[in-house]
Write an enzyme that holds these catalytic residues in place. Sequence first.
Site, short mmCIF file in Angstrom:
data_model
loop_
_atom_site.label_atom_id
_atom_site.label_comp_id
_atom_site.label_asym_id
_atom_site.label_seq_id
_atom_site.Cartn_x
_atom_site.Cartn_y
_atom_site.Cartn_z
CG HIS A 90 -1.89 1.18 1.18
ND1 HIS A 90 -3.16 1.06 0.63
CD2 HIS A 90 -1.77 2.47 1.57
CE1 HIS A 90 -3.78 2.23 0.71
NE2 HIS A 90 -2.96 3.11 1.28
CB CYS A 91 2.03 3.37 -2.61
SG CYS A 91 3.12 4.77 -2.93
CB VAL A 92 1.35 6.89 2.13
CG1 VAL A 92 1.04 5.87 3.21
CG2 VAL A 92 2.84 7.13 2.01
#
Length: 288
Positions: A137-139
């Site tokens: 999951h990439c912020v």
Amino acid sequence: MNLFRFCSGLKVLGYFMILLVFAVVALSYNAVIINTWWPILIESSNGALSALACLIISLFHFLLVMLLWSYFTVVFTDPGSVPEHFRSEVESMEAGTSTDQGAFGSLGYCPKCRNVKPPRCHHCSVCQRCVLKMDHHCVWIVNCVGARNYKFFLLFLLYTFLETMLDVVVLLPSFIKFFSQAIKHSSSPGKLASLVLAFVLNVAFVLSLLCFVVMHISLLSSNTTSVEVHEKNGDVRWKYDLGKKKNFEQVFGKKKAFWLLPLYSKDDLHNITSLQGLEFPTRSDIDP
């Protein structure tokens, strides 16, 4: 205490990161184009220098367009989730096959979603769902990176690295002159501050992005995700490792004209099952 319930707060952080991306882009544009190379292009009487300025400005805008195109594509593309009808499809297909693993290979079960899940699928505590071929999951994109947007994420990394590297190279001479100009007060403080801040930020991004680019090149060459690195068994060859060329095609497709673009050809979407995130060929499928 269940710390995963606080993971949803990363979504709020993600929206801030999007604003940060645009802030860095705006700062770099101001330093590279408006304050440095555009004045050289329109004021310089040196033909070679003007040609260099034109080249730099053109290359900067090309990389910026590709960066933003890739960025918006990865942000708004669903990485892939388990279809609602997946369980019934599996049951009907397994009823007609004699293999123990069924048509979709080895399946898993997610206790949080209470549903079967395809191979290489993992649950994201931020998105609160299972993501097909989840990498992480990439912020920075407020989204998961998975089967259906991994290529776009890699292109975003590539073009951002090239853009920031270009910024560092073309701002370096101005950065060297910064100290003499600061002493002589020959330039406005705001312009100098903008130049130095843009240079330092771009250097930081180049160094960090270089690590990510190298890491994902390694993952891509072995057809592995960041999550699966911990699942591989020692020196045993990864079952999804089909060879470097086929591994690359599993993510970027076979149409060379589309490799550097954040989109797929219709043929690749139709013929390469891994792009849908439900079925993946293994070495046993291609080895004699």
